[in-house]
Design a protein around this motif. Structure first.
Motif, mmCIF file in Angstrom:
data_model
loop_
_atom_site.group_PDB
_atom_site.id
_atom_site.type_symbol
_atom_site.label_atom_id
_atom_site.label_comp_id
_atom_site.label_asym_id
_atom_site.label_seq_id
_atom_site.Cartn_x
_atom_site.Cartn_y
_atom_site.Cartn_z
ATOM 1 N N ILE A 1 0.826 -1.209 0.000
ATOM 2 C CA ILE A 1 0.000 0.000 0.000
ATOM 3 C C ILE A 1 0.859 1.258 0.000
ATOM 4 C CG2 ILE A 1 -0.188 0.075 2.521
ATOM 5 C CD1 ILE A 1 -2.951 0.963 -0.039
ATOM 6 N N GLY A 2 2.090 1.159 0.544
ATOM 7 C CA GLY A 2 2.935 2.338 0.659
ATOM 8 C C GLY A 2 4.100 2.372 -0.316
ATOM 9 N N ALA A 3 4.022 1.663 -1.412
ATOM 10 C CA ALA A 3 5.109 1.688 -2.395
ATOM 11 C C ALA A 3 5.217 3.068 -3.042
ATOM 12 C CB ALA A 3 4.886 0.626 -3.462
ATOM 13 N N VAL A 4 6.459 3.524 -3.257
ATOM 14 C CA VAL A 4 6.681 4.815 -3.903
ATOM 15 C C VAL A 4 7.769 4.686 -4.964
ATOM 16 C CG1 VAL A 4 6.026 6.176 -1.872
ATOM 17 C CG2 VAL A 4 8.433 5.584 -2.241
ATOM 18 N N ALA A 5 7.754 5.656 -5.891
ATOM 19 C CA ALA A 5 8.842 5.833 -6.852
ATOM 20 C C ALA A 5 9.562 7.125 -6.497
ATOM 21 C CB ALA A 5 8.298 5.913 -8.274
ATOM 22 N N TYR A 6 10.901 7.072 -6.506
ATOM 23 C CA TYR A 6 11.727 8.255 -6.321
ATOM 24 C C TYR A 6 12.297 8.627 -7.689
ATOM 25 C CZ TYR A 6 11.554 7.156 -1.316
ATOM 26 O OH TYR A 6 11.132 6.892 -0.034
ATOM 27 N N VAL A 7 12.056 9.863 -8.117
ATOM 28 C CA VAL A 7 12.455 10.316 -9.450
ATOM 29 C C VAL A 7 13.435 11.474 -9.330
ATOM 30 C CG1 VAL A 7 11.661 11.207 -11.667
ATOM 31 C CG2 VAL A 7 10.200 9.642 -10.362
ATOM 32 N N VAL A 8 14.660 11.297 -9.817
ATOM 33 C CA VAL A 8 15.627 12.396 -9.855
ATOM 34 C C VAL A 8 15.207 13.319 -11.000
ATOM 35 C CG1 VAL A 8 18.055 13.042 -10.084
ATOM 36 C CG2 VAL A 8 17.439 10.875 -8.963
ATOM 37 N N GLU A 9 14.716 14.510 -10.647
ATOM 38 C CA GLU A 9 14.086 15.376 -11.640
ATOM 39 C C GLU A 9 15.055 15.777 -12.747
ATOM 40 O OE1 GLU A 9 10.503 17.643 -9.275
ATOM 41 O OE2 GLU A 9 12.464 18.625 -9.336
ATOM 42 N N GLU A 10 16.312 15.982 -12.399
ATOM 43 C CA GLU A 10 17.296 16.479 -13.358
ATOM 44 C C GLU A 10 17.554 15.494 -14.492
ATOM 45 O OE1 GLU A 10 21.130 16.352 -11.616
ATOM 46 O OE2 GLU A 10 22.085 17.647 -13.102
ATOM 47 N N THR A 11 17.491 14.203 -14.156
ATOM 48 C CA THR A 11 17.971 13.187 -15.099
ATOM 49 C C THR A 11 16.935 12.150 -15.525
ATOM 50 O OG1 THR A 11 18.697 11.811 -13.245
ATOM 51 C CG2 THR A 11 20.299 13.376 -14.152
ATOM 52 N N GLY A 12 15.807 12.064 -14.814
ATOM 53 C CA GLY A 12 14.826 11.031 -15.133
ATOM 54 C C GLY A 12 15.206 9.654 -14.645
ATOM 55 N N ASP A 13 16.131 9.582 -13.681
ATOM 56 C CA ASP A 13 16.435 8.297 -13.039
ATOM 57 C C ASP A 13 15.310 7.969 -12.063
ATOM 58 O OD1 ASP A 13 19.430 7.463 -13.684
ATOM 59 O OD2 ASP A 13 19.369 9.649 -13.512
ATOM 60 N N VAL A 14 14.806 6.734 -12.123
ATOM 61 C CA VAL A 14 13.623 6.359 -11.343
ATOM 62 C C VAL A 14 13.893 5.069 -10.565
ATOM 63 C CG1 VAL A 14 11.165 5.794 -11.436
ATOM 64 C CG2 VAL A 14 12.130 7.433 -13.074
ATOM 65 N N PHE A 15 13.636 5.126 -9.261
ATOM 66 C CA PHE A 15 13.822 3.977 -8.364
ATOM 67 C C PHE A 15 12.440 3.486 -7.942
ATOM 68 C CE2 PHE A 15 17.280 6.973 -8.021
ATOM 69 C CZ PHE A 15 18.413 6.187 -8.119
ATOM 70 N N VAL A 16 12.171 2.206 -8.165
ATOM 71 C CA VAL A 16 10.822 1.707 -7.898
ATOM 72 C C VAL A 16 10.785 0.495 -6.970
ATOM 73 C CG1 VAL A 16 9.824 2.598 -10.029
ATOM 74 C CG2 VAL A 16 10.874 0.314 -10.016
ATOM 75 N N GLY A 17 11.918 0.034 -6.474
ATOM 76 C CA GLY A 17 11.880 -1.139 -5.604
ATOM 77 C C GLY A 17 11.257 -2.324 -6.304
ATOM 78 N N ASP A 18 10.149 -2.828 -5.753
ATOM 79 C CA ASP A 18 9.482 -4.010 -6.318
ATOM 80 C C ASP A 18 8.156 -3.663 -7.001
ATOM 81 O OD1 ASP A 18 11.583 -5.360 -5.204
ATOM 82 O OD2 ASP A 18 10.443 -6.178 -3.526
ATOM 83 N N ALA A 19 7.960 -2.403 -7.361
ATOM 84 C CA ALA A 19 6.700 -2.008 -7.995
ATOM 85 C C ALA A 19 6.640 -2.390 -9.465
ATOM 86 C CB ALA A 19 6.492 -0.501 -7.850
ATOM 87 N N VAL A 20 7.791 -2.780 -10.038
ATOM 88 C CA VAL A 20 7.861 -3.278 -11.425
ATOM 89 C C VAL A 20 8.552 -4.631 -11.355
ATOM 90 C CG1 VAL A 20 8.832 -2.899 -13.719
ATOM 91 C CG2 VAL A 20 7.998 -0.945 -12.375
ATOM 92 N N GLN A 21 7.807 -5.702 -11.591
ATOM 93 C CA GLN A 21 8.371 -7.042 -11.399
ATOM 94 C C GLN A 21 8.441 -7.876 -12.673
ATOM 95 O OE1 GLN A 21 7.324 -9.287 -7.951
ATOM 96 N NE2 GLN A 21 6.756 -7.503 -6.767
ATOM 97 N N ALA A 22 7.932 -7.366 -13.759
ATOM 98 C CA ALA A 22 7.963 -8.084 -15.046
ATOM 99 C C ALA A 22 7.517 -9.540 -14.832
ATOM 100 C CB ALA A 22 9.346 -7.990 -15.667
ATOM 101 N N TYR A 23 8.416 -10.491 -15.098
ATOM 102 C CA TYR A 23 8.039 -11.908 -14.990
ATOM 103 C C TYR A 23 8.617 -12.545 -13.724
ATOM 104 C CZ TYR A 23 6.012 -11.316 -19.525
ATOM 105 O OH TYR A 23 5.198 -10.870 -20.556
ATOM 106 N N GLY A 24 8.856 -11.712 -12.681
ATOM 107 C CA GLY A 24 9.333 -12.217 -11.401
ATOM 108 C C GLY A 24 10.854 -12.298 -11.367
ATOM 109 N N ALA A 25 11.377 -12.539 -10.165
ATOM 110 C CA ALA A 25 12.824 -12.687 -9.979
ATOM 111 C C ALA A 25 13.146 -14.182 -9.873
ATOM 112 C CB ALA A 25 13.269 -11.908 -8.752
ATOM 113 N N ALA A 26 13.910 -14.566 -8.862
ATOM 114 C CA ALA A 26 14.353 -15.959 -8.765
ATOM 115 C C ALA A 26 13.188 -16.937 -8.659
ATOM 116 C CB ALA A 26 15.276 -16.107 -7.568
#
Length: 313
Positions: free
Chosen positions: A162-187
């Motif tokens: 419920i509390g997932a966030v994205a951190y966006v470096v405004e200058e460069t468009g670098d985006v940190f999303v943790g596990d909010a983008v998982q595609a087809y899963g990890a291990a």
């Protein structure tokens, strides 16, 4: 241009990813678990930086593999770093018991291990370095000033938690999303989320509004062909990861909803009562391993759609 450096954050066999933002007030995005701090210190020393100088601890969400080292890192900074998390996940920073309750009301409901809760509690004692209050609880919409013109925008992207966030470096468009983008899963080969509708809506927001120039994921999540994405995803990789997450969610949703239409039935399968879902998806991973989010995600669909479709847990 702001320097972004991936850091090693080991936890047994798991591949955790944390990142250092090289600003006048340096930041670390996610902390791994207690044992991860040593690897992070070594990684910073290798680039001529000190862990004691970190001034921001930016947490993408409240799961143990992302917040477990927060207290230990905060202590190493002389308690001068600001510890930041969305208010929805504050209870998970504040208390180990919140993690046990999450396990108990989610995937723990579907596991038959009589020692499961005790095992989870032991895991939490080791992995979480200390319970604490954040210095800043977020709503989403804030902009954090790391000095020298480095500004980090915060976007609420619930679904994984419920509390997932994205951190966006405004200058460069670098985006940190943790596990909010998982595609087809990890291990484990399967994505985990607590709210399917919000997970999808947050992915569409990232794709259509945020449009990352570079994307940083919390684990080595995989493409449709099973190969992992790199530590740093360029704009093309980022679009593939986000769209792949949307496509995979649609695939899982269709399989679960078709099962809910006919009802859930207990079987001898380790995926019971979701055996037919696993078969439709071709999923053969072990759902009892930690982390294995199969039952977390099944429980989320059942919570969201089970009643209206007449299924029972």
């Amino acid at each position: 241009m702001t320097g972004i450096h991936p850091l090693v954050a080991p936890w047994g066999r798991f591949g955790l990813r944390t990142f250092y933002i090289d600003a006048p007030e340096p930041a670390i995005v996610d902390t791994g678990v207690t044992e991860s701090i040593g690897g992070m210190r070594a990684g910073l020393e290798a680039i001529g930086r000190r862990i004691e100088d970190v001034r921001w601890i930016l947490l993408t969400h409240g799961h143990i593999d992302h917040i477990g080292g927060a207290h230990a890192l905060w202590e190493l900074t002389g308690r001068r770093a600001q510890v930041v998390i969305h208010q929805g996940d504050v209870p998970m920073l504040r208390s180990r018991e919140a993690h046990v309750e999450e396990w108990r009301s989610g995937r723990g409901k579907w596991l038959s291990d009589p020692d499961g809760e005790a095992t989870e509690e032991a895991l939490l004692r080791d992995a979480i370095s200390g319970e604490m209050e954040p210095t800043l609880a977020l709503d989403g919409g804030e902009v954090l000033d790391l000095g020298g013109g480095v500004r980090v925008a915060v976007h609420s992207i619930p679904g994984h938690t419920i509390g997932a966030v994205a951190y966006v470096v405004e200058e460069t468009g670098d985006v940190f999303v943790g596990d909010a983008v998982q595609a087809y899963g990890a291990a484990s080969g399967f994505p985990g989320y607590e709210d399917p509708n919000r997970y999808r809506a947050s992915l569409e927001f990232l794709r259509d509004d945020v449009r990352p120039q570079r994307l940083y994921l919390g684990h080595p999540y995989r493409r449709a062909d099973g190969t992992p994405f790199p530590e740093v995803l360029d704009a093309s990789d980022a679009f593939e990861a986000i769209q792949g997450s949307i496509d995979n969610e649609a695939r899982i949703r269709a399989a679960v909803l078709s099962q809910l239409e006919v009802g859930l039935h207990a079987t001898a399968s380790p995926y019971s009562p979701f055996q037919s879902v696993a078969e439709q998806l071709g999923y053969a991973g072990d759902p009892t391993l930690e982390p294995a989010p199969f039952f977390t995600t099944m429980n989320a669909y059942l919570t969201q759609f089970g009643t209206e479709r007449g299924a029972t847990s």
